[in-house]
Design a protein around this motif. Structure first.
Motif, PDB file in Angstrom:
ATOM      1  N   GLU A  93      -2.057   2.661 -16.593  1.00 32.85           N
ATOM      2  CA  GLU A  93      -0.669   2.964 -16.964  1.00 32.85           C
ATOM      3  C   GLU A  93      -0.542   4.137 -17.952  1.00 32.85           C
ATOM      4  O   GLU A  93       0.288   5.028 -17.743  1.00 32.85           O
ATOM      5  CB  GLU A  93       0.049   1.697 -17.448  1.00 32.85           C
ATOM      6  CG  GLU A  93       0.498   0.864 -16.244  1.00 32.85           C
ATOM      7  CD  GLU A  93       0.869  -0.582 -16.572  1.00 32.85           C
ATOM      8  OE1 GLU A  93       0.893  -0.935 -17.780  1.00 32.85           O
ATOM      9  OE2 GLU A  93       1.106  -1.349 -15.620  1.00 32.85           O
ATOM     10  N   ARG A 145      -4.500  -2.392 -15.622  1.00 32.91           N
ATOM     11  CA  ARG A 145      -3.195  -1.923 -16.112  1.00 32.91           C
ATOM     12  C   ARG A 145      -3.367  -1.153 -17.422  1.00 32.91           C
ATOM     13  O   ARG A 145      -2.769  -0.100 -17.622  1.00 32.91           O
ATOM     14  CB  ARG A 145      -2.231  -3.096 -16.292  1.00 32.91           C
ATOM     15  CG  ARG A 145      -1.619  -3.541 -14.954  1.00 32.91           C
ATOM     16  CD  ARG A 145      -0.404  -4.420 -15.177  1.00 32.91           C
ATOM     17  NE  ARG A 145      -0.785  -5.713 -15.700  1.00 32.91           N
ATOM     18  CZ  ARG A 145      -1.034  -6.783 -14.932  1.00 32.91           C
ATOM     19  NH1 ARG A 145      -0.909  -6.691 -13.620  1.00 32.91           N
ATOM     20  NH2 ARG A 145      -1.383  -7.917 -15.472  1.00 32.91           N
ATOM     21  N   ILE A 166      -1.379  -2.938 -10.254  1.00 31.59           N
ATOM     22  CA  ILE A 166      -0.340  -2.063 -10.820  1.00 31.59           C
ATOM     23  C   ILE A 166       0.973  -2.185 -10.057  1.00 31.59           C
ATOM     24  O   ILE A 166       1.924  -1.454 -10.334  1.00 31.59           O
ATOM     25  CB  ILE A 166      -0.802  -0.574 -10.855  1.00 31.59           C
ATOM     26  CG1 ILE A 166      -1.074  -0.062  -9.427  1.00 31.59           C
ATOM     27  CG2 ILE A 166      -2.028  -0.401 -11.734  1.00 31.59           C
ATOM     28  CD1 ILE A 166      -1.318   1.437  -9.358  1.00 31.59           C
TER      29      ILE A 166
END
Ligand code: ADP
Ligand code: ASP
Ligand code: MG
Length: 471
Positions: A175, A171, A217
């Motif tokens: 991200e 992540r 995710i």
């Protein structure tokens, strides 16, 4: 977000990567996971074996050939500056490989740890090329080094991920890239220990990377792009014209993968189940086809069987109690031996005094036999094959096992088993009988004459009580 995993044939050359770019370019918020160019992992493992044998010239010659193949494929990066950077990165990777291989060849010994470092070169190289090629074609992408995000144990050559560490790292890396409207691109199959030593997830493990990334995710879908139209009703290398299974349940897909349907790595479904993320298998050469959708439940259909998996290289180990009776604790002792030697048992059948199990990893078999002989007589049979008919509808179809066995009348059977889940019936036969048996079964259940069977809700009978199931 959609995780799109492309297998070796889907990145094998410039044309394949151009198809990938067209597919990814149309997707909303894609995250891309790629395998090594097709055949490269096999070549790398061949190089490791040559180094272990001390054959330095052969090993180095093959490193050179691989370097050249990657240079050629890098022509897909149409931007000159980007291509030069990637070629410099590839050269660093292959220089390092050349050094390692040279040193190992002098020692004449390659440990599993070094096998993984060598094997990882394939995905590290392919993913760099694909990331730059996407950018050069107007789809800005960012390369993510899988060794920094897939955290595994040190069980080299098939290292399980440490999920909490991996999810957090994934992540944190992915991200911010998505927030900048770029496409993250990672090599599948590759990870590293917490101390940063390179590992791999095991052969075919890029599918697993795709699913691990998807779950971390919270992707809307995990897509497995490959060279067939989806999960087929049988292995297309054995059966002439298998059909596409349009929809599978997670449990069906997991059993098919475990029992030999190579199109999906057996661990792929597990992260998808954990987050209830649909998985789709698609053909990168025919992207308009619907493929196979895999979800928690699938619509019920007439047929009991959804698809038939098969694999060769199966060994049966028969273990007979030396006390002429299955004494209390016999099964526990027996399975503890397989557990101690980290060898998975696939199918199990029992009789009054003996137990037969199948395994496909023979590496620790001598040690297993030695331990079993302390309390039992042991015999083994090699060159066997396993056929596993899978379908959520099997449980409700009492006549299914009889219809299955009658379709292969005359083929000598070594084992027959119905899973505890009652979602599959498995037979073990000589590997040489596989083509005949699989074609006859496929014809019986999917051929033109295969009448849809009306399911009854009566409970199925058990042929054998023990087999790995999903429940
Ligand atoms: P990739 O490189 O894309 O990961 P794989 O070679 O690992 O592709 O898996 C795809 C191959 O799996 C197909 O080309 C086919 O030969 C084989 N295969 C075996 N059983 C099945 C099945 N039931 N359905 C589809 N493909 C299968
Ligand atoms: N390249 C690896 C292999 O050939 C992983 C994969 O393709 O899934 O096993
Ligand atoms: Mg694969």
């Amino acid at each position: 977000m959609i995780v799109m995993k492309f297998g070796g044939t889907s990145v094998k050359d410039r044309a394949a990567i151009e198809r990938l770019i067209a597919i990814v370019g149309r997707a909303p918020q894609p995250v891309v996971v790629v395998s090594a160019l097709s055949g490269v992992t096999d070549r790398l493992l061949g190089i490791a074996a040559e180094a272990a044998a001390g054959d330095i010239d052969a090993a180095r010659g093959n490193v050179k050939a691989l370097r050249e193949r990657h240079h050629t494929v890098a022509s897909v990066i149409t931007d000159d500056a980007l291509r030069k950077t990637v070629i410099a990165d590839l050269d660093k990777e292959f220089d390092e490989l050349d050094r390692i291989v040279g040193a190992l060849a002098v020692l004449g010994d390659v440990s599993p740890r070094w096998f993984d470092t060598i094997a990882a070169t394939g995905e590290l190289a392919s993913s760099r090329i694909v990331a730059a090629a996407l950018t050069a074609h107007g789809h800005p992408a960012a390369w993510v080094d899988s060794r920094t995000v897939i955290v595994t144990t040190d069980e080299f050559m098939a290292a399980p991920p440490i999920f909490d560490r991996t999810d957090t790292a994934l992540r944190a890396a992915i991200e911010p890239i998505i927030a900048k409207k770029r496409i993250p691109v990672l090599g599948g199959f590759v990870g590293a220990t917490e101390r940063g030593v390179t590992t791999t997830l095991g052969r075919g493990g890029s599918d697993y990377t795709g699913a691990i990334v998807g779950a971390a995710i919270g992707a809307d879908e995990i897509q497995i792009w490959t060279d067939v139209d989806g999960m087929l009703t049988a292995d297309p290398r054995v059966v002439d014209a298998p059909q596409v299974a349009p929809h599978l349940s997670f449990a069906e897909a997991s059993e098919l993968a475990y029992f030999g349907a190579k199109v999906l790595h057996p661990a792929t479904i597990q992260p998808a189940v954990a987050r209830d993320i649909p998985v789709r298998i698609l053909n990168s050469q025919r992207p308009a086809n619907a493929g196979t959708l895999i979800t928690a439940k699938r619509p019920t259909t007439d047929g009991a069987v959804t698809a038939i998996a098969s694999k060769t290289g199966v060994t049966v180990v028969s273990i007979t109690s030396t006390r002429m009776l299955m004494t209390h604790g016999f099964l526990r002792r027996l399975f503890e031996v397989f557990e101690r030697h980290k060898t998975a048992v696939d199918v199990v059948t029992t009789s009054e005094v003996s137990v037969s199990v199948t395994i496909d990893d023979r590496r620790r078999l001598p040690a297993i036999i030695e331990d079993l002989t302390e309390f039992a007589e042991v015999s083994t049979e090699n060159d066997l094959a396993l056929i596993c008919a899978v379908g959520d509808g099997i449980a409700a179809d009492r006549t299914f096992p009889v219809r299955l066995l009658s379709a292969i009348d005359g083929v000598p059977l070594r084992m027959v088993s119905q899973a505890a889940s009652r979602r599959n019936v498995t037979i073990v036969i000589a590997a040489s009988d596989l083509p005949t048996a699989l074609n006859r079964l496929h014809d019986r259940f999917f051929g033109e004459a295969a009448a849809p069977h009306v399911s009854s809700d009566a409970p199925a009978f058990y042929i054998s009580s023990l087999q790995r199931g999903n429940e």
